[in-house]
Design a protein around this motif. Sequence first.
Motif, PDB file in Angstrom:
ATOM      1  N   ALA A 129      87.632   3.204   2.468  1.00  0.00           N
ATOM      2  CA  ALA A 129      87.574   1.752   2.695  1.00  0.00           C
ATOM      3  C   ALA A 129      86.138   1.261   2.852  1.00  0.00           C
ATOM      4  CB  ALA A 129      88.393   1.381   3.926  1.00  0.00           C
ATOM      5  N   MET A 130      85.166   2.162   2.763  1.00  0.00           N
ATOM      6  CA  MET A 130      83.754   1.792   2.874  1.00  0.00           C
ATOM      7  C   MET A 130      83.168   1.604   1.484  1.00  0.00           C
ATOM      8  SD  MET A 130      82.633   4.586   5.779  1.00  0.00           S
ATOM      9  CE  MET A 130      83.557   4.786   7.302  1.00  0.00           C
ATOM     10  N   GLN A 131      82.349   0.585   1.318  1.00  0.00           N
ATOM     11  CA  GLN A 131      81.721   0.307   0.027  1.00  0.00           C
ATOM     12  C   GLN A 131      80.220   0.076   0.202  1.00  0.00           C
ATOM     13  OE1 GLN A 131      83.798  -2.873  -2.025  1.00  0.00           O
ATOM     14  NE2 GLN A 131      85.790  -1.888  -1.777  1.00  0.00           N
ATOM     15  N   PRO A 132      79.505   1.109   0.658  1.00  0.00           N
ATOM     16  CA  PRO A 132      78.060   0.941   0.843  1.00  0.00           C
ATOM     17  C   PRO A 132      77.349   0.846  -0.507  1.00  0.00           C
ATOM     18  CG  PRO A 132      78.672   3.230   1.161  1.00  0.00           C
ATOM     19  CD  PRO A 132      79.964   2.466   1.003  1.00  0.00           C
ATOM     20  N   ASP A 133      76.249   0.139  -0.515  1.00  0.00           N
ATOM     21  CA  ASP A 133      75.405   0.029  -1.711  1.00  0.00           C
ATOM     22  C   ASP A 133      73.966  -0.123  -1.231  1.00  0.00           C
ATOM     23  OD1 ASP A 133      74.142  -0.450  -4.084  1.00  0.00           O
ATOM     24  OD2 ASP A 133      75.409  -2.129  -4.690  1.00  0.00           O
ATOM     25  N   PRO A 134      73.314   1.014  -0.928  1.00  0.00           N
ATOM     26  CA  PRO A 134      71.958   0.945  -0.363  1.00  0.00           C
ATOM     27  C   PRO A 134      70.994   0.143  -1.222  1.00  0.00           C
ATOM     28  CG  PRO A 134      72.833   3.174  -0.198  1.00  0.00           C
ATOM     29  CD  PRO A 134      73.797   2.402  -1.037  1.00  0.00           C
ATOM     30  N   ALA A 135      71.156   0.198  -2.541  1.00  0.00           N
ATOM     31  CA  ALA A 135      70.243  -0.533  -3.427  1.00  0.00           C
ATOM     32  C   ALA A 135      70.320  -2.035  -3.187  1.00  0.00           C
ATOM     33  CB  ALA A 135      70.565  -0.217  -4.890  1.00  0.00           C
ATOM     34  N   GLY A 191      71.153  -3.212  -0.162  1.00  0.00           N
ATOM     35  CA  GLY A 191      71.020  -3.406   1.268  1.00  0.00           C
ATOM     36  C   GLY A 191      72.329  -3.389   2.028  1.00  0.00           C
ATOM     37  N   GLN A 192      73.381  -2.864   1.393  1.00  0.00           N
ATOM     38  CA  GLN A 192      74.692  -2.809   2.043  1.00  0.00           C
ATOM     39  C   GLN A 192      74.918  -1.397   2.594  1.00  0.00           C
ATOM     40  OE1 GLN A 192      77.575  -4.084  -0.845  1.00  0.00           O
ATOM     41  NE2 GLN A 192      76.592  -6.062  -1.156  1.00  0.00           N
ATOM     42  N   ARG A 193      74.900  -1.278   3.899  1.00  0.00           N
ATOM     43  CA  ARG A 193      75.040   0.009   4.559  1.00  0.00           C
ATOM     44  C   ARG A 193      76.220  -0.025   5.519  1.00  0.00           C
ATOM     45  NH1 ARG A 193      70.798   3.347   3.829  1.00  0.00           N
ATOM     46  NH2 ARG A 193      69.042   2.463   2.679  1.00  0.00           N
ATOM     47  N   VAL A 194      76.810   1.128   5.729  1.00  0.00           N
ATOM     48  CA  VAL A 194      77.929   1.264   6.657  1.00  0.00           C
ATOM     49  C   VAL A 194      77.436   2.028   7.875  1.00  0.00           C
ATOM     50  CG1 VAL A 194      80.215   2.249   7.037  1.00  0.00           C
ATOM     51  CG2 VAL A 194      79.660   1.200   4.827  1.00  0.00           C
ATOM     52  N   LYS A 195      77.682   1.478   9.055  1.00  0.00           N
ATOM     53  CA  LYS A 195      77.224   2.096  10.293  1.00  0.00           C
ATOM     54  C   LYS A 195      78.420   2.649  11.074  1.00  0.00           C
ATOM     55  CE  LYS A 195      73.108   0.532   9.342  1.00  0.00           C
ATOM     56  NZ  LYS A 195      72.408  -0.442  10.190  1.00  0.00           N
ATOM     57  N   VAL A 196      78.347   3.919  11.409  1.00  0.00           N
ATOM     58  CA  VAL A 196      79.376   4.572  12.211  1.00  0.00           C
ATOM     59  C   VAL A 196      78.761   4.952  13.557  1.00  0.00           C
ATOM     60  CG1 VAL A 196      80.975   6.521  12.403  1.00  0.00           C
ATOM     61  CG2 VAL A 196      80.540   5.471  10.163  1.00  0.00           C
ATOM     62  N   VAL A 197      79.398   4.531  14.636  1.00  0.00           N
ATOM     63  CA  VAL A 197      78.953   4.868  15.989  1.00  0.00           C
ATOM     64  C   VAL A 197      80.059   5.678  16.649  1.00  0.00           C
ATOM     65  CG1 VAL A 197      78.187   4.009  18.229  1.00  0.00           C
ATOM     66  CG2 VAL A 197      77.621   2.734  16.140  1.00  0.00           C
ATOM     67  N   ILE A 198      79.754   6.896  17.020  1.00  0.00           N
ATOM     68  CA  ILE A 198      80.715   7.771  17.699  1.00  0.00           C
ATOM     69  C   ILE A 198      80.343   7.797  19.177  1.00  0.00           C
ATOM     70  CG2 ILE A 198      81.665  10.104  17.876  1.00  0.00           C
ATOM     71  CD1 ILE A 198      80.828  10.480  14.912  1.00  0.00           C
ATOM     72  N   PHE A 233      73.796  14.309   7.099  1.00  0.00           N
ATOM     73  CA  PHE A 233      73.279  14.912   5.874  1.00  0.00           C
ATOM     74  C   PHE A 233      74.203  14.631   4.692  1.00  0.00           C
ATOM     75  CE2 PHE A 233      70.703  17.603   8.702  1.00  0.00           C
ATOM     76  CZ  PHE A 233      69.500  17.612   8.006  1.00  0.00           C
ATOM     77  N   ALA A 234      75.499  14.751   4.915  1.00  0.00           N
ATOM     78  CA  ALA A 234      76.461  14.643   3.823  1.00  0.00           C
ATOM     79  C   ALA A 234      76.607  13.221   3.294  1.00  0.00           C
ATOM     80  CB  ALA A 234      77.823  15.163   4.295  1.00  0.00           C
ATOM     81  N   LEU A 235      76.487  12.227   4.181  1.00  0.00           N
ATOM     82  CA  LEU A 235      76.804  10.848   3.807  1.00  0.00           C
ATOM     83  C   LEU A 235      75.595   9.920   3.736  1.00  0.00           C
ATOM     84  CD1 LEU A 235      80.004  10.406   6.041  1.00  0.00           C
ATOM     85  CD2 LEU A 235      79.895  11.067   3.627  1.00  0.00           C
ATOM     86  N   GLY A 236      74.436  10.390   4.176  1.00  0.00           N
ATOM     87  CA  GLY A 236      73.267   9.521   4.247  1.00  0.00           C
ATOM     88  C   GLY A 236      72.867   8.915   2.914  1.00  0.00           C
ATOM     89  N   ALA A 237      72.865   9.704   1.853  1.00  0.00           N
ATOM     90  CA  ALA A 237      72.446   9.195   0.545  1.00  0.00           C
ATOM     91  C   ALA A 237      73.373   8.105   0.030  1.00  0.00           C
ATOM     92  CB  ALA A 237      72.375  10.339  -0.457  1.00  0.00           C
ATOM     93  N   THR A 277      69.928   7.943  11.473  1.00  0.00           N
ATOM     94  CA  THR A 277      71.212   8.603  11.273  1.00  0.00           C
ATOM     95  C   THR A 277      71.135   9.999  11.879  1.00  0.00           C
ATOM     96  OG1 THR A 277      72.995   9.053   9.681  1.00  0.00           O
ATOM     97  CG2 THR A 277      70.766   9.659   8.998  1.00  0.00           C
ATOM     98  N   GLY A 278      72.245  10.481  12.390  1.00  0.00           N
ATOM     99  CA  GLY A 278      72.259  11.777  13.054  1.00  0.00           C
ATOM    100  C   GLY A 278      71.606  11.755  14.418  1.00  0.00           C
ATOM    101  N   ALA A 279      71.352  10.565  14.952  1.00  0.00           N
ATOM    102  CA  ALA A 279      70.676  10.440  16.245  1.00  0.00           C
ATOM    103  C   ALA A 279      71.693  10.283  17.372  1.00  0.00           C
ATOM    104  CB  ALA A 279      69.728   9.249  16.240  1.00  0.00           C
ATOM    105  N   ASN A 280      71.307  10.750  18.550  1.00  0.00           N
ATOM    106  CA  ASN A 280      72.144  10.573  19.733  1.00  0.00           C
ATOM    107  C   ASN A 280      71.364   9.796  20.779  1.00  0.00           C
ATOM    108  OD1 ASN A 280      74.530  11.119  21.454  1.00  0.00           O
ATOM    109  ND2 ASN A 280      73.056  12.267  22.677  1.00  0.00           N
ATOM    110  N   LEU A 281      71.967   8.713  21.273  1.00  0.00           N
ATOM    111  CA  LEU A 281      71.345   7.912  22.323  1.00  0.00           C
ATOM    112  C   LEU A 281      72.076   8.162  23.640  1.00  0.00           C
ATOM    113  CD1 LEU A 281      70.345   6.447  19.715  1.00  0.00           C
ATOM    114  CD2 LEU A 281      70.401   4.333  21.039  1.00  0.00           C
ATOM    115  N   LEU A 282      71.298   8.300  24.713  1.00  0.00           N
ATOM    116  CA  LEU A 282      71.863   8.473  26.043  1.00  0.00           C
ATOM    117  C   LEU A 282      72.008   7.120  26.724  1.00  0.00           C
ATOM    118  CD1 LEU A 282      69.927  11.591  27.352  1.00  0.00           C
ATOM    119  CD2 LEU A 282      72.373  11.452  26.915  1.00  0.00           C
TER     120      LEU A 282
END
Length: 264
Positions: A128-134, A136-143, A175-179, A250-255
């Motif tokens: 259901a995600m349709q990112p297009d970095p070119a 400027g459309q990015r999908v942000k996931v916060v866990i 790593f897998a989804l960043g590109a 991406t891949g970052a953890n915030l406290l």
Amino acid sequence: MSTDSRSVLVTGASGGIGRAVCARLAQSGRALVLAARDQGRLLALCDELQSVRPGRYEAIPVDMGDDLAIAAFGERLVDQGTVLDGVVMMPPQMPPTNDCMPPNDTWRTLFQRSFIGPLGLLKAAIPAMQPDPAQGQRVKVVIISAITSVQALGNYATSNVLRCAWLAEAKTLAFALGARGIHINTLSLGATLTPDYMASLQRRAEQAGVSFAQRLADETSNIPLAKYGRPEEVAVVVEQLLGALSDHMTGANLLHDGGFTRAY
């Protein structure tokens, strides 16, 4: 006021933190897909959000312990043509325990509800995600995780294991989804004053024969900011991570623990 119309999936939406996150995102004009087990509570939350700001709020009940329910959830998103530009994942919490070696069946249940099921839901949401970095459309996931992901706590033995798994999985997914333009970041929370946690704190105060305020002061005495977090404070950080703040993260953890964690 912002008129951001992006759709965001929020799991655990009807919980104390989930409700605060949904209210914050609704105020900014986000369309929301709300997921949790109890359909009645989800529908009531949709009504509450309409009073915060009229918008598009959809309730989809799902049980993280049921693989078939998770698959059906993903199919429903695709069938409805839902496009997700953000996901807030709140894996179910684990109860406090000092038992670091519980029975195998306990581990299986905990892994299913707090890791395997939520990860399956995230996988089901990716179509259901349709990112297009070119463009400027990015999908942000916060866990949303917990400080047991970075610091072992004696009375959260099983959480020490499972929350670490989420940080490792987020790094792997980054790593897998960043590109593709899908960002995966985690937020590790310290104690947060949800209604359930406040009720637990009140019980501890009564057992100790002290006031709620005294018990709260005692418990936060080892926190540099001398306080527990509030769901509304968590919601602010989540909103920022869904926005431009994380465009190069991406891949970052915030406290989010008031400084409790002291490790480098």
